[in-house]
Design a protein around this motif. Structure first.
Motif, PDB file in Angstrom:
ATOM      1  N   SER A 187       0.824  -1.199   0.000  1.00 60.15           N
ATOM      2  CA  SER A 187       0.000   0.000   0.000  1.00 60.15           C
ATOM      3  C   SER A 187       0.863   1.256   0.000  1.00 60.15           C
ATOM      4  N   LYS A 196      -2.786   4.532  -5.295  1.00 62.13           N
ATOM      5  CA  LYS A 196      -3.765   4.286  -4.239  1.00 62.13           C
ATOM      6  C   LYS A 196      -3.826   5.510  -3.327  1.00 62.13           C
ATOM      7  N   ASP A 200      -5.550   4.380   2.522  1.00 61.22           N
ATOM      8  CA  ASP A 200      -5.413   2.924   2.558  1.00 61.22           C
ATOM      9  C   ASP A 200      -4.262   2.497   3.463  1.00 61.22           C
TER      10      ASP A 200
END
Length: 457
Positions: A187, A196, A200
């Motif tokens: 992540s 992303k 997250d």
């Protein structure tokens, strides 16, 4: 980033202290644990001593055939005033000899020595009944000891299985932490590339903390089970489990085993109480039969008073008269029939009560046997479905990881797949535990712990 490294390092150090910083555990197999429990547990030792004490009752009852032989000697200094007439001697020492003309307060010595023998030669079966009653008491204590041993070994096995499951769940949670840590690293990489959102990473960090908390809870459960196991084994150090077979294979399916519970410890014990009650009935009946005692005696007397009334006090310390005797005595309680009948009726009612308890135990065991078979069969069906569940969850999680990394799914979808995998791994371990527990339940119901232990070969 530095904060996360510091937190991870602190957690690992703290967890290492919980697991390794304590006193080293003693790792034992189940069979070794059962041997230690049988050897060390105080209650089992107590039952053994009770059985040994009951055996002494048998020896004592048999010893009544040996005659009693008493040797006695006495010397006294007392006045010799006497009078003719009956007197209840309770609390008063009697004085032998003819009546005196008047009260004379000059004391004189007296002495006596004797040997007496009393032999209960014929008891019309009372001695045999007493011995049989004592023997039934031994059987009762031994049955109680076997029942307690069986119950304790079952408790040890049950706790050992619980500890083994808790240990497996620690490994499951450790594996889950590694998955979350890997996802967290991915992540961060995807976030740094703008693929992303930054949230997250924070969500994965939260999931990592949750996973670590679950690992701590699993560790606490394992440590608690180890302490409980050490209690059943009566040892100071915590006990760790060695057997991993429980989570590598299922026990083999058994054909229907005989439903004869006559030798079950939970039936043998009340049966021994029933035999004890029947022996007591017989003893009561025999106790009202006559007794024939044979006795003999030899004794000597000395007195400071001569036959003609002359007083020489110091002569009483020596013996001047010698006697012996031999005879027998028959004792029969003529008016005790009503007492005997009432006692027999009372004991017979007690016997019937115990008989009903035996019947109740047989009924309970029969129904528990049926339930244990249902549970055992169901455990196999659950284990089959759990294997399918785990395989599907593993495939789904790997697929979801790829889809998340390519931007096709969001964080929630990946975490849900991870939860499903964690649950499937937990259920898989529990399915093994459940079927071994079901087998243990069958063994307890059948009254034979070897039904369980034979599967460990």
């Amino acid at each position: 980033m530095p904060y996360l490294k510091i937190t991870s390092t602190f957690f690992l150090l703290f967890f290492s202290y919980l697991v390794y910083g304590q006193k080293p555990d003693t790792t034992v197999s189940l069979r070794e644990a059962l041997t230690l429990a049988e050897k060390n547990y105080p209650l089992l030792k107590s039952k053994y001593y009770e059985s040994e004490a009951a055996k002494k009752d048998v020896a004592l009852s048999r010893n009544t055939i040996i005659p009693s032989l008493d040797l006695s000697y006495q010397a006294n200094l007392a006045t010799y005033n006497n009078i003719t007439g009956m007197l209840n001697p309770s609390g008063i020492f009697p004085i032998s000899g003819p009546p005196s003309a008047e009260n004379i307060y000059q004391p004189v010595f007296g002495s006596a020595a004797g040997v007496s023998m009393n032999w209960q030669a014929i008891t019309f079966g009372q001695r045999d009944a007493q011995t049989a009653y004592a023997t039934a008491g031994v059987n009762q204590k031994e049955s109680d000891s076997k029942m307690e041993l069986f119950r304790h070994l079952a408790n040890v096995t049950n706790t050992y299985l619980d500890a083994a499951l808790a240990k497996q769940l620690i490994a499951v949670n450790q594996k889950n932490i590694k998955r979350v840590e890997f996802a967290l690293i991915q992540s961060r990489t995807l976030t740094s590339k703008g693929l992303k959102p930054g949230v997250d990473t924070a969500l994965f960090q939260s999931e990592l903390s949750k996973s670590r908390i679950e690992l701590l809870n699993a560790t606490e459960r394992f440590e608690t089970q180890k302490i409980m196991l050490s209690q059943f084994l009566a040892v100071n150090e915590a006990i760790n489990t060695k057997d991993s077979l429980f989570f590598e294979k299922f026990p083999q399916a058994h054909a229907a085993i005989s439903s004869d519970f006559s030798n079950h410890p939970y039936v043998s014990y009340p049966k021994s109480i029933l035999e004890y009650s029947l022996a007591k009935e017989k003893l009561i009946k025999r106790s009202y039969l006559p007794k024939i005692n044979i006795w003999s005696t030899a004794y000597a007397r000395g007195s400071g008073i001569k036959y003609d009334g002359t007083v020489k006090a110091s002569d009483g310390l020596g013996f001047s008269r010698f006697n012996y005797g031999l005879g027998f005595q028959i004792v029969y309680p003529i008016l005790k029939f009503s007492d005997k009948n009432l006692q027999i009726q009372q004991q017979n009612l007690m016997t019937q009560s115990i008989q009903q308890k035996v019947e109740e135990n047989l009924l309970i065991l029969d129904k528990k046997d049926q339930i244990s078979q249902v549970t055992y069969n169901n455990a196999y069906l659950i284990a089959t479905e759990t294997a399918t569940q785990l395989q599907s969850a593993q495939y789904a999680f790997k697929a979801m990881q790829i889809r998340y990394n390519t931007g096709l799914v969001n964080f929630s979808d990946l975490i849900q797949a991870q939860y499903n995998l964690l649950k499937a791994e937990t259920d898989s371990q529990q399915s093994y535990w459940y079927i071994w527990k079901a087998l243990l339940n069958k063994a307890v119901t059948k009254g034979d712990i070897n039904i369980f232990l034979n599967e460990l070969k």
